[in-house]
Design a protein around this motif. Structure first.
Motif, PDB file in Angstrom:
ATOM      1  N   LEU A 143     -16.827   3.063  10.130  1.00 12.01           N
ATOM      2  CA  LEU A 143     -16.194   4.035   9.235  1.00 12.01           C
ATOM      3  C   LEU A 143     -14.894   4.565   9.830  1.00 12.01           C
ATOM      4  O   LEU A 143     -13.866   4.627   9.146  1.00 12.01           O
ATOM      5  N   MET A 144     -14.905   4.922  11.107  1.00  8.52           N
ATOM      6  CA  MET A 144     -13.721   5.527  11.713  1.00  8.52           C
ATOM      7  C   MET A 144     -12.521   4.588  11.676  1.00  8.52           C
ATOM      8  O   MET A 144     -11.403   4.984  11.331  1.00  8.52           O
ATOM      9  N   PHE A 145     -12.726   3.324  12.017  1.00  7.83           N
ATOM     10  CA  PHE A 145     -11.610   2.388  12.031  1.00  7.83           C
ATOM     11  C   PHE A 145     -11.162   2.036  10.612  1.00  7.83           C
ATOM     12  O   PHE A 145      -9.981   1.778  10.370  1.00  7.83           O
ATOM     13  N   GLY A 146     -12.109   2.011   9.683  1.00  4.09           N
ATOM     14  CA  GLY A 146     -11.717   1.827   8.287  1.00  4.09           C
ATOM     15  C   GLY A 146     -10.840   2.964   7.798  1.00  4.09           C
ATOM     16  O   GLY A 146      -9.870   2.750   7.052  1.00  4.09           O
ATOM     17  N   LEU A 147     -11.157   4.178   8.232  1.00  2.82           N
ATOM     18  CA  LEU A 147     -10.345   5.336   7.847  1.00  2.82           C
ATOM     19  C   LEU A 147      -8.945   5.268   8.449  1.00  2.82           C
ATOM     20  O   LEU A 147      -7.977   5.753   7.843  1.00  2.82           O
ATOM     21  N   ILE A 148      -8.815   4.672   9.642  1.00  2.53           N
ATOM     22  CA  ILE A 148      -7.485   4.495  10.229  1.00  2.53           C
ATOM     23  C   ILE A 148      -6.649   3.578   9.341  1.00  2.53           C
ATOM     24  O   ILE A 148      -5.467   3.843   9.086  1.00  2.53           O
ATOM     25  N   ALA A 149      -7.253   2.502   8.856  1.00  2.40           N
ATOM     26  CA  ALA A 149      -6.533   1.591   7.960  1.00  2.40           C
ATOM     27  C   ALA A 149      -6.115   2.305   6.675  1.00  2.40           C
ATOM     28  O   ALA A 149      -4.982   2.136   6.187  1.00  2.40           O
ATOM     29  N   ILE A 150      -7.001   3.129   6.118  1.00  2.00           N
ATOM     30  CA  ILE A 150      -6.669   3.882   4.908  1.00  2.00           C
ATOM     31  C   ILE A 150      -5.564   4.894   5.183  1.00  2.00           C
ATOM     32  O   ILE A 150      -4.692   5.135   4.339  1.00  2.00           O
ATOM     33  N   ALA A 151      -5.561   5.476   6.390  1.00  2.31           N
ATOM     34  CA  ALA A 151      -4.489   6.403   6.756  1.00  2.31           C
ATOM     35  C   ALA A 151      -3.149   5.685   6.732  1.00  2.31           C
ATOM     36  O   ALA A 151      -2.121   6.267   6.335  1.00  2.31           O
ATOM     37  N   GLY A 152      -3.131   4.411   7.146  1.00  3.08           N
ATOM     38  CA  GLY A 152      -1.897   3.637   7.074  1.00  3.08           C
ATOM     39  C   GLY A 152      -1.408   3.464   5.654  1.00  3.08           C
ATOM     40  O   GLY A 152      -0.199   3.572   5.377  1.00  3.08           O
ATOM     41  N   VAL A 153      -2.332   3.210   4.729  1.00  2.00           N
ATOM     42  CA  VAL A 153      -1.957   3.087   3.314  1.00  2.00           C
ATOM     43  C   VAL A 153      -1.352   4.396   2.811  1.00  2.00           C
ATOM     44  O   VAL A 153      -0.338   4.416   2.102  1.00  2.00           O
ATOM     45  N   ARG A 154      -1.956   5.517   3.189  1.00  2.00           N
ATOM     46  CA  ARG A 154      -1.445   6.816   2.753  1.00  2.00           C
ATOM     47  C   ARG A 154      -0.040   7.078   3.284  1.00  2.00           C
ATOM     48  O   ARG A 154       0.808   7.644   2.599  1.00  2.00           O
ATOM     49  N   ILE A 155       0.215   6.670   4.538  1.00  2.00           N
ATOM     50  CA  ILE A 155       1.547   6.857   5.107  1.00  2.00           C
ATOM     51  C   ILE A 155       2.570   6.027   4.346  1.00  2.00           C
ATOM     52  O   ILE A 155       3.672   6.501   4.031  1.00  2.00           O
ATOM     53  N   ILE A 156       2.222   4.783   4.041  1.00  2.00           N
ATOM     54  CA  ILE A 156       3.131   3.918   3.279  1.00  2.00           C
ATOM     55  C   ILE A 156       3.475   4.546   1.931  1.00  2.00           C
ATOM     56  O   ILE A 156       4.616   4.499   1.457  1.00  2.00           O
ATOM     57  N   MET A 157       2.483   5.198   1.303  1.00  2.00           N
ATOM     58  CA  MET A 157       2.679   5.767  -0.034  1.00  2.00           C
ATOM     59  C   MET A 157       3.187   7.209   0.005  1.00  2.00           C
ATOM     60  O   MET A 157       3.239   7.870  -1.033  1.00  2.00           O
ATOM     61  N   THR A 158       3.596   7.694   1.183  1.00  2.00           N
ATOM     62  CA  THR A 158       3.996   9.096   1.323  1.00  2.00           C
ATOM     63  C   THR A 158       5.000   9.530   0.266  1.00  2.00           C
ATOM     64  O   THR A 158       4.840  10.558  -0.394  1.00  2.00           O
ATOM     65  N   ASN A 159       6.064   8.763   0.112  1.00  2.00           N
ATOM     66  CA  ASN A 159       7.120   9.126  -0.831  1.00  2.00           C
ATOM     67  C   ASN A 159       7.203   8.148  -1.996  1.00  2.00           C
ATOM     68  O   ASN A 159       8.279   7.938  -2.570  1.00  2.00           O
ATOM     69  N   GLY A 160       6.068   7.571  -2.351  1.00  2.00           N
ATOM     70  CA  GLY A 160       6.105   6.541  -3.368  1.00  2.00           C
ATOM     71  C   GLY A 160       6.546   5.229  -2.742  1.00  2.00           C
ATOM     72  O   GLY A 160       6.849   5.149  -1.556  1.00  2.00           O
ATOM     73  N   ILE A 161       6.589   4.169  -3.532  1.00  2.00           N
ATOM     74  CA  ILE A 161       6.948   2.856  -2.985  1.00  2.00           C
ATOM     75  C   ILE A 161       7.716   2.067  -4.037  1.00  2.00           C
ATOM     76  O   ILE A 161       7.290   1.951  -5.187  1.00  2.00           O
ATOM     77  N   ASP A 162       8.891   1.546  -3.658  1.00  2.00           N
ATOM     78  CA  ASP A 162       9.664   0.728  -4.582  1.00  2.00           C
ATOM     79  C   ASP A 162       9.456  -0.749  -4.246  1.00  2.00           C
ATOM     80  O   ASP A 162       8.661  -1.101  -3.374  1.00  2.00           O
ATOM     81  N   ARG A 163      10.177  -1.605  -4.948  1.00  2.00           N
ATOM     82  CA  ARG A 163      10.003  -3.053  -4.764  1.00  2.00           C
ATOM     83  C   ARG A 163      10.274  -3.461  -3.308  1.00  2.00           C
ATOM     84  O   ARG A 163       9.552  -4.253  -2.713  1.00  2.00           O
ATOM     85  N   ARG A 164      11.340  -2.894  -2.737  1.00  2.00           N
ATOM     86  CA  ARG A 164      11.713  -3.236  -1.362  1.00  2.00           C
ATOM     87  C   ARG A 164      10.597  -2.874  -0.383  1.00  2.00           C
ATOM     88  O   ARG A 164      10.210  -3.679   0.470  1.00  2.00           O
ATOM     89  N   GLU A 165      10.071  -1.645  -0.495  1.00  2.00           N
ATOM     90  CA  GLU A 165       9.021  -1.214   0.419  1.00  2.00           C
ATOM     91  C   GLU A 165       7.756  -2.038   0.235  1.00  2.00           C
ATOM     92  O   GLU A 165       7.049  -2.342   1.203  1.00  2.00           O
ATOM     93  N   ALA A 166       7.461  -2.410  -1.024  1.00  2.00           N
ATOM     94  CA  ALA A 166       6.268  -3.215  -1.281  1.00  2.00           C
ATOM     95  C   ALA A 166       6.376  -4.586  -0.629  1.00  2.00           C
ATOM     96  O   ALA A 166       5.419  -5.096  -0.045  1.00  2.00           O
ATOM     97  N   VAL A 167       7.565  -5.195  -0.701  1.00  2.00           N
ATOM     98  CA  VAL A 167       7.770  -6.510  -0.103  1.00  2.00           C
ATOM     99  C   VAL A 167       7.667  -6.422   1.418  1.00  2.00           C
ATOM    100  O   VAL A 167       7.046  -7.273   2.076  1.00  2.00           O
TER     101      VAL A 167
END
Length: 462
Positions: A376-400
């Motif tokens: 669970l703990m390491f899975g939550l670290i991966a989810i934290a990474g997703v949240r950081i990526i989505m901090t300010n939204g994500i455009d085409r460039r950031e998605a690529v």
């Protein structure tokens, strides 16, 4: 006139930053903070020791020095001695970001024929030198923010979590020792790990914040008790122990290898922004300025202390340290933001670390108990990474950028031999370094998308 610095109201605080709670209140608050960090603090050493098949006494020393170094680091942070420290209730503990890197680099060194002492000498030597990057970067924060964006740091955090899941599931099935003796995946291991995971999930579903934060600790204690009844705990490692552990600088010697340093250096640089986020959150929940000149001084001092503390920690024989985010939740829950509580925490940690029976006792925890909590703990670290990526939204460039970096990072974790013929192959065969480097280079080279941001609920037409 310039706008005044922004300050959080924090109306529920019982003790503010400079208040000095009575002894009993301070000790109770310190104990609550320790509950939040104790398991995450000692677990990295246990995981690295198990993965690299270190002798129990070496793993125990890593655990003991993690406590001693965390105590020293916490004291430096809360006291704000000159340019060192944030002067807030910022608790230091072992940085989980380095677990996967240390295991990957250590296994590579063992393949080169290094024994355990030489391997630890090289690993801690690399971490020691890398810590100076963090200390020096404290004065370069405005420039680094332009290079290491939320997308770059989010990719790295996500890759850290994803790469550690492999370690967690190995512990879940019985650990590396079980893989060697043919008991890996035995029903007893799986049942025990599943029990620990179920307890952790149960506590995480409760409404009480203290119970939620204690979930991993309660799960592991419960699993340990069950393991005792199943005869899975070996106490022979506790025999003939000295009364005190004497910290010895560079106990295993000092060695420095440049290529592993490049891998660790990237993780160090990205850990700076983890510290910035944690320190900002601490200022907010403590009712202090979180913008303006005074806050920038706190931020610089906090990041500088992060680097300096990791220098001390790795010299003593611990994994690198960082400011822990969990304690911000404890401040909100208890209403105690007094930095003086940190002095109690520091003293308790150092005292625990000086008694070898404490560190050695943690080495008796069966691997399935650790694995049940770490999935669970390491899975939550991966989810934290997703949240950081989505901090300010994500455009085409950031998605690529994110998609390509994660694809390359995960790819080399599955087939590291694909880059075996390249020079400095260690850089390309490490999933964290591969994903992070790809994200960093693409962020520098790709033109910015002039379109608007899209969010999780929107479709990414790439």
């Amino acid at each position: 006139m310039s706008a005044p610095p922004r300050k959080s109201d924090a109306p529920d605080l019982v003790y503010r930053l400079e208040d000095k709670p009575p002894f009993a209140n301070a000790l109770l608050s310190a104990t609550t903070h320790l509950l939040a960090i104790f398991v995450p603090m000692i677990t990295p050493a246990l995981i690295v020791g198990g993965a690299l098949k270190l002798p129990p006494e070496m793993t125990a020393y890593l655990v003991s020095m993690a406590m001693v170094a965390s105590g020293i680091g916490t004291y430096l942070q809360v006291n704000r001695l000159g340019p060192v420290g944030s002067g807030m209730l910022s608790i230091q503990s072992v940085n989980f970001s380095f677990v996967g890197v240390m295991i990957s680099l250590g296994l590579g060194m063992k393949e080169q024929g290094l024994d355990e002492h030489a391997m630890l000498s090289a690993l801690l030597g690399v971490a020691f030198v890398g810590a100076f990057l963090v200390a020096g970067s404290a004065w370069l924060l405005p420039y680094l923010k332009k290079v290491i964006t939320p997308t770059v740091s989010g990719v790295v955090v996500m890759m850290i979590g994803l790469s550690l899941i492999s370690v967690a599931i190995t512990e879940f099935g019985g650990g590396y020792a079980a893989m060697g003796n043919g008991t890996f995946g035995a029903w007893q291991n799986i049942a025990l790990a599943a029990f620990v995971l179920a307890v952790v999930l149960f506590f995480n579903s409760l409404k009480n914040p203290l119970l939620r934060m204690s979930g991993i600790a309660v799960g592991m204690v419960s699993g340990y008790v069950v393991a005792l009844f199943l005869g899975m705990v070996d106490f022979s490692v506790l025999e003939n122990l000295p009364l005190f552990t004497v910290p010895v600088p560079f106990k295993y010697g000092f060695d420095f290898q440049f290529v592993p340093f490049l891998v660790a250096g990237l993780v160090y640089l990205l850990s700076i922004f983890e510290a910035v986020g944690d320190l900002t959150a601490t200022a907010m929940v403590s009712g202090e300025d979180y913008e303006g000149g005074e806050f920038q001084k706190r931020l610089r001092g906090g990041v500088f202390a992060d680097g300096l503390v990791s220098v001390i920690a790795t010299a003593l024989g611990s994994l690198p340290l960082t400011t822990f985010a969990q304690n911000n939740g404890v401040i909100q829950m208890t209403g105690v933001a007094s930095r003086h509580v940190g002095k109690y925490i520091a003293a308790i940690l150092v005292l625990l670390g000086l008694f070898p029976v404490v560190g050695r006792a943690f080495t008796t925890i069966p691997s399935p108990v650790i694995g049940g909590a770490m999935v669970l703990m390491f899975g939550l670290i991966a989810i934290a990474g997703v949240r950081i990526i989505m901090t300010n939204g994500i455009d085409r460039r950031e998605a690529v950028i994110a998609a390509t970096s994660i694809g390359l990072g995960l790819g080399v974790s599955f087939k590291p031999e694909v880059f075996a013929l390249l020079p400095v192959k260690e850089l390309f065969q490490n999933p964290i370094c591969m994903g992070g480097t790809a994200a960093l280079l693409m962020n520098l080279m790709m033109p910015h998308d002039k379109g608007g941001k899209v969010y999780l609920s929107d479709e990414l037409d790439v």
